[in-house]
Scaffold this active site. Structure first.
Site, PDB file in Angstrom:
ATOM      1  N   ASN A  91       0.857  -1.186   0.000  1.00 43.77           N
ATOM      2  CA  ASN A  91       0.000   0.000   0.000  1.00 43.77           C
ATOM      3  C   ASN A  91       0.894   1.237   0.000  1.00 43.77           C
ATOM      4  OD1 ASN A  91      -1.852   2.000   0.499  1.00 43.77           O
ATOM      5  ND2 ASN A  91      -2.446   1.265   2.537  1.00 43.77           N
ATOM      6  N   LYS A 140       0.051   4.211  -0.286  1.00 46.88           N
ATOM      7  CA  LYS A 140      -0.665   5.367   0.288  1.00 46.88           C
ATOM      8  C   LYS A 140      -0.480   6.583  -0.618  1.00 46.88           C
ATOM      9  CE  LYS A 140      -0.230   3.196   4.731  1.00 46.88           C
ATOM     10  NZ  LYS A 140      -0.185   3.301   6.172  1.00 46.88           N
ATOM     11  N   HIS A 187      -9.508   0.699   4.976  1.00 47.59           N
ATOM     12  CA  HIS A 187      -8.234   0.962   5.644  1.00 47.59           C
ATOM     13  C   HIS A 187      -8.473   1.917   6.812  1.00 47.59           C
ATOM     14  CE1 HIS A 187      -4.202   2.398   6.442  1.00 47.59           C
ATOM     15  NE2 HIS A 187      -3.775   1.292   5.854  1.00 47.59           N
ATOM     16  N   GLU A 234      -6.942   4.411   7.820  1.00 51.15           N
ATOM     17  CA  GLU A 234      -6.803   5.840   7.493  1.00 51.15           C
ATOM     18  C   GLU A 234      -8.090   6.360   6.846  1.00 51.15           C
ATOM     19  OE1 GLU A 234      -3.094   5.399   5.426  1.00 51.15           O
ATOM     20  OE2 GLU A 234      -2.145   4.930   7.341  1.00 51.15           O
ATOM     21  N   GLU A 294      -5.281  -5.212  10.641  1.00 52.38           N
ATOM     22  CA  GLU A 294      -4.281  -4.162  10.828  1.00 52.38           C
ATOM     23  C   GLU A 294      -4.575  -3.388  12.115  1.00 52.38           C
ATOM     24  OE1 GLU A 294      -2.336  -2.895   6.945  1.00 52.38           O
ATOM     25  OE2 GLU A 294      -4.266  -1.898   6.974  1.00 52.38           O
ATOM     26  N   GLY A 313       2.275   2.362  10.695  1.00 57.41           N
ATOM     27  CA  GLY A 313       3.159   3.522  10.520  1.00 57.41           C
ATOM     28  C   GLY A 313       3.865   3.960  11.794  1.00 57.41           C
ATOM     29  N   SER A 365       3.502  -1.981  10.342  1.00 56.01           N
ATOM     30  CA  SER A 365       4.949  -1.965  10.572  1.00 56.01           C
ATOM     31  C   SER A 365       5.642  -3.282  10.204  1.00 56.01           C
ATOM     32  CB  SER A 365       5.262  -1.562  12.027  1.00 56.01           C
ATOM     33  OG  SER A 365       4.800  -0.255  12.277  1.00 56.01           O
TER      34      SER A 365
HETATM   35  P1  PGA Z   1       2.799   0.349   7.646  1.00 52.99           P
HETATM   36  O1  PGA Z   1       1.309   0.484   7.048  1.00 52.99           O
HETATM   37  O2  PGA Z   1       3.395  -0.897   7.073  1.00 52.99           O
HETATM   38  O3  PGA Z   1       3.518   1.606   7.191  1.00 52.99           O
HETATM   39  O4  PGA Z   1       2.655   0.280   9.130  1.00 52.99           O
HETATM   40  C1  PGA Z   1       0.507  -0.633   6.859  1.00 52.99           C
HETATM   41  C2  PGA Z   1      -0.804  -0.242   6.233  1.00 52.99           C
HETATM   42  O5  PGA Z   1      -1.296   0.851   6.496  1.00 52.99           O
HETATM   43  O6  PGA Z   1      -1.370  -1.007   5.434  1.00 52.99           O
END
Ligand code: PGA
Length: 255
Positions: A14, A16, A98, A100, A168, A174, A214
Site C-alpha cells: 500500500n 498510500k 483501511h 486511514e 491491521e 506507521g 509496521s
Molecule cells: P505500515 O502500514 O506498514 O507503514 O505500518 C501498513 C498499512 O497501512 O497497510
C-alpha cells in the site's frame, strides 16, 4: 496436512499517498524480475492517478490494486472513483476499510461494508481491512471491535473467494510498533473462528487473513510462520527494497 495448504500467501504493498512516476517505476522494476508466482500472490496499490501507469508497467502476475473505491457506479460524487471505472482500466483489486479511511475520512462500518458489497458485485477482488485502536486494545475490546467490523462486511459478501481480510491494528500502522507474532496469531485465529462459526468451515479454511502494521524484512519471517497469518499488507516498507524481502519470505530458499 499443512493447515495452510488451501491458502496461497498474499502480500500487498500500500503506497498510500506517496511516490511519483519515477518512484513507481523503481518499485515495479524491483518486482517484475522476481519469480514468486508459484508461492505468493502480490499486489501493489499506488495512488489512483498512477493506477493506469502501474497497470501498464507490471508484468503479468503482478496485481495492481486501488486504495479506495466508491459504492456507486457513476454520478455526481466529486473526487470519487467507482469499481466499474477501475475495471475499465484493468484494475482487479481494491483495498477497502483501511484505518486511514475510517479515521481521517470518517468512513463508518456501514459505508465500508457497502463499498465492499458494490466492489464485489462489480467483479473486483477486495482487501478488506479491520483492526482496533490502541485504547480499544488497552480496554480489552480488540475482539469486539474486529468482529463488529468483520460482521458488517460479511453481510455484503456472497463469494468469499474474492476477499482477503487484512487485520491491521491501528496502533501498529506507521508507528514502527509491530504486533508480536503471538498477538497477530491470536486475532487471526479469532477472525478465522468467527468465519467458521458464522459463514462456513470451508470458507474459514480458504480465506486469507493477512497482517498489516509496521511489517518489515526483519520481522516478516516470524510473523509468516504463524498458522493463521497468510501474508501481509505493507505500507512504509512497500516503498523500499524491503518489500522484496517481505515477499521472499514466502519463496522457498532453493529458488
Ligand atoms: P505500515 O502500514 O506498514 O507503514 O505500518 C501498513 C498499512 O497501512 O497497510
Amino acid at each position: 496436512m499443512d493447515p495452510k495448504h488451501n491458502r496461497k500467501p498474499f502480500v500487498g504493498g500500500n503506497l498510500k499517498m506517496n511516490g511519483s512516476r519515477a518512484m513507481l517505476k523503481e518499485i515495479i522494476d524491483r518486482l517484475n524480475p522476481l519469480k514468486f508466482d508459484d508461492y505468493v500472490e502480490v499486489a501493489i496499490a499506488p495512488p489512483s492517478i498512477f493506477l493506469d501507469l502501474a497497470h501498464r508497467s507490471v508484468r503479468k502476475g503482478v496485481n495492481v490494486a486501488a486504495q479506495n473505491a466508491f459504492n456507486c457506479t457513476k454520478g455526481a460524487y466529486t473526487g470519487e472513483v467507482s469499481p466499474e471505472q477501475l475495471k475499465d482500466l484493468g484494475i482487479d483489486w481494491v483495498i477497502l476499510g483501511h484505518s486511514e479511511r475510517r479515521e481521517i475520512f470518517k468512513e463508518s462500518d456501514e459505508l465500508v461494508a457497502s463499498k465492499v458489497g458494490h466492489a464485489l458485485k462489480s467483479n473486483m477482488k477486495v482487501i478488506a481491512c479491520i483492526g482496533e485502536k490502541l485504547e480499544e486494545r488497552e480496554s480489552e475490546k480488540t475482539e469486539e471491535v474486529v468482529i463488529r467490523q468483520l460482521q458488517a462486511i460479511a453481510v455484503k459478501v456472497d463469494d468469499w473467494k474474492n476477499v482477503v481480510i487484512a487485520y491491521e491494528p491501528v496502533w501498529a500502522i506507521g508507528t514502527g510498533k509491530v504486533a508480536t507474532p503471538q498477538q497477530a496469531q491470536d486475532v487471526h485465529l479469532i477472525i478465522r473462528d468467527w468465519l467458521a462459526k458464522n459463514i462456513s468451515e470451508k470458507i474459514a479454511q480458504d480465506t486469507r487473513i493477512i497482517y498489516g502494521g509496521s511489517v518489515k524484512g526483519t520481522n516478516s519471517q516470524e510473523l509468516a510462520k504463524q498458522l493463521d497469518v497468510d501474508g501481509f499488507l505493507v505500507g512504509g516498507a512497500s516503498l523500499t527494497e524491503d518489500f522484496i524481502k517481505i515477499i521472499e519470505c514466502f519463496i522457498p530458499s532453493e529458488n
